[in-house]
Enzyme design. Structure first.
Site, PDB file in Angstrom:
ATOM      1  CE  LYS A  48      42.807  38.450  38.265  1.00 13.78           C
ATOM      2  NZ  LYS A  48      43.795  37.467  38.830  1.00 13.78           N
ATOM      3  CG  ASN A  76      46.923  38.580  40.507  1.00 15.57           C
ATOM      4  OD1 ASN A  76      45.756  38.778  40.138  1.00 15.57           O
ATOM      5  ND2 ASN A  76      47.616  37.528  40.130  1.00 15.57           N
ATOM      6  CG  HIS A 106      42.714  37.845  33.130  1.00 15.58           C
ATOM      7  ND1 HIS A 106      43.295  36.606  33.249  1.00 15.58           N
ATOM      8  CD2 HIS A 106      42.359  37.987  31.822  1.00 15.58           C
ATOM      9  CE1 HIS A 106      43.282  36.016  32.058  1.00 15.58           C
ATOM     10  NE2 HIS A 106      42.715  36.830  31.172  1.00 15.58           N
TER      11      HIS A 106
HETATM   12  P1  DAT Z   1      48.070  35.097  35.616  1.00 17.61           P
HETATM   13  O1  DAT Z   1      46.846  35.811  36.152  1.00 17.61           O
HETATM   14  O2  DAT Z   1      49.317  35.810  35.982  1.00 17.61           O
HETATM   15  O3  DAT Z   1      47.970  34.774  34.143  1.00 17.61           O
HETATM   16  P2  DAT Z   1      47.415  32.302  36.112  1.00 17.61           P
HETATM   17  O4  DAT Z   1      46.638  32.339  34.832  1.00 17.61           O
HETATM   18  O5  DAT Z   1      48.439  31.223  36.261  1.00 17.61           O
HETATM   19  O6  DAT Z   1      48.127  33.703  36.391  1.00 17.61           O
HETATM   20  O7  DAT Z   1      46.403  32.140  37.329  1.00 17.61           O
HETATM   21  C1  DAT Z   1      45.165  32.825  37.355  1.00 17.61           C
HETATM   22  C2  DAT Z   1      44.997  33.446  38.717  1.00 17.61           C
HETATM   23  O8  DAT Z   1      44.902  32.440  39.724  1.00 17.61           O
HETATM   24  C3  DAT Z   1      46.186  34.312  39.164  1.00 17.61           C
HETATM   25  O9  DAT Z   1      46.096  35.633  38.675  1.00 17.61           O
HETATM   26  C4  DAT Z   1      46.128  34.228  40.635  1.00 17.61           C
HETATM   27  C5  DAT Z   1      45.623  32.825  40.888  1.00 17.61           C
HETATM   28  N1  DAT Z   1      46.720  31.860  41.098  1.00 17.61           N
HETATM   29  C6  DAT Z   1      47.556  31.374  40.146  1.00 17.61           C
HETATM   30  N2  DAT Z   1      48.440  30.505  40.652  1.00 17.61           N
HETATM   31  C7  DAT Z   1      48.148  30.436  41.970  1.00 17.61           C
HETATM   32  C8  DAT Z   1      48.701  29.705  43.069  1.00 17.61           C
HETATM   33  N3  DAT Z   1      49.723  28.856  42.900  1.00 17.61           N
HETATM   34  N4  DAT Z   1      48.161  29.897  44.295  1.00 17.61           N
HETATM   35  C9  DAT Z   1      47.134  30.735  44.483  1.00 17.61           C
HETATM   36  N5  DAT Z   1      46.550  31.449  43.490  1.00 17.61           N
HETATM   37  C10 DAT Z   1      47.055  31.304  42.262  1.00 17.61           C
HETATM   38 MG    MG Z   2      46.526  33.554  33.195  1.00 16.59          MG
END
Ligand code: DAT
Ligand code: MG
Length: 140
Positions: free
Chosen positions: A11, A118, A121
């Site tokens: 990212k 973070n 992805h």
């Molecule tokens: P991941 O990237 O671990 O698969 P995700 O698909 O649930 O997580 O979410 C996509 C991205 O969105 C994640 O990397 C960071 C952001 N994100 C997820 N949940 C969030 C939240 N509750 N508050 C803020 N940002 C969030």
């Molecule tokens: Mg995800």
């Protein structure tokens, strides 16, 4: 066991912090093969497709803005159980509590922003991997 492919993104925070090499190093050190890789700038349409499951959530718009804030690196990695394996070396979504030894746990922290930054992805299932690879690498 069938060989899987997964979509990995470095990212904009990872690119800004010059962690492309470190992230690729960890993917290769784990033993996965990199089969495609490109530096690119995403656009809103591409991100709306990629993050379709998150449309309507409070962090969706900040997430898209963050992903548009600079270049990203898109990677297809291959190997047995690579989808699960990359998520394991990436660590949990929230970097504050991601385990030490993971990409997010070692290299990221809470930045106080609406959207969690973070670094990476990784696809979360074979269906997501197929869908996401076709979005970022239609030629594959
Ligand atoms: P991941 O990237 O671990 O698969 P995700 O698909 O649930 O997580 O979410 C996509 C991205 O969105 C994640 O990397 C960071 C952001 N994100 C997820 N949940 C969030 C939240 N509750 N508050 C803020 N940002 C969030
Ligand atoms: Mg995800």
């Amino acid at each position: 066991m069938t060989i899987e492919r997964t979509l990995i993104l470095v990212k904009p925070d990872g690119v800004r912090r010059a962690l492309i090499g470190e992230i690729i190093r960890r993917i290769e050190a784990k033993g996965y093969q990199i089969v495609a890789l490109k530096s690119m700038s995403a656009d809103r349409d591409l991100l709306a497709q990629h993050y379709a499951e998150h449309q309507g959530k409070p962090f969706f718009e900040p997430l898209v803005e963050f992903m548009l804030s600079g270049p990203i690196v898109a990677i297809v990695a291959e190997g047995n159980r690579v989808i699960e394996g990359f998520r394991s070396i990436a660590g949990t979504t929230d970097p504050t509590v991601a385990a030490a030894g993971t990409i997010r746990g070692d290299l990221a922290r809470d930045q106080g922003t609406t959207v969690t930054q973070n670094l990476v992805h990784g696809s979360d299932s074979p269906e997501s991997a197929t869908r996401e690879i076709s979005i970022f690498f239609p030629e594959l």
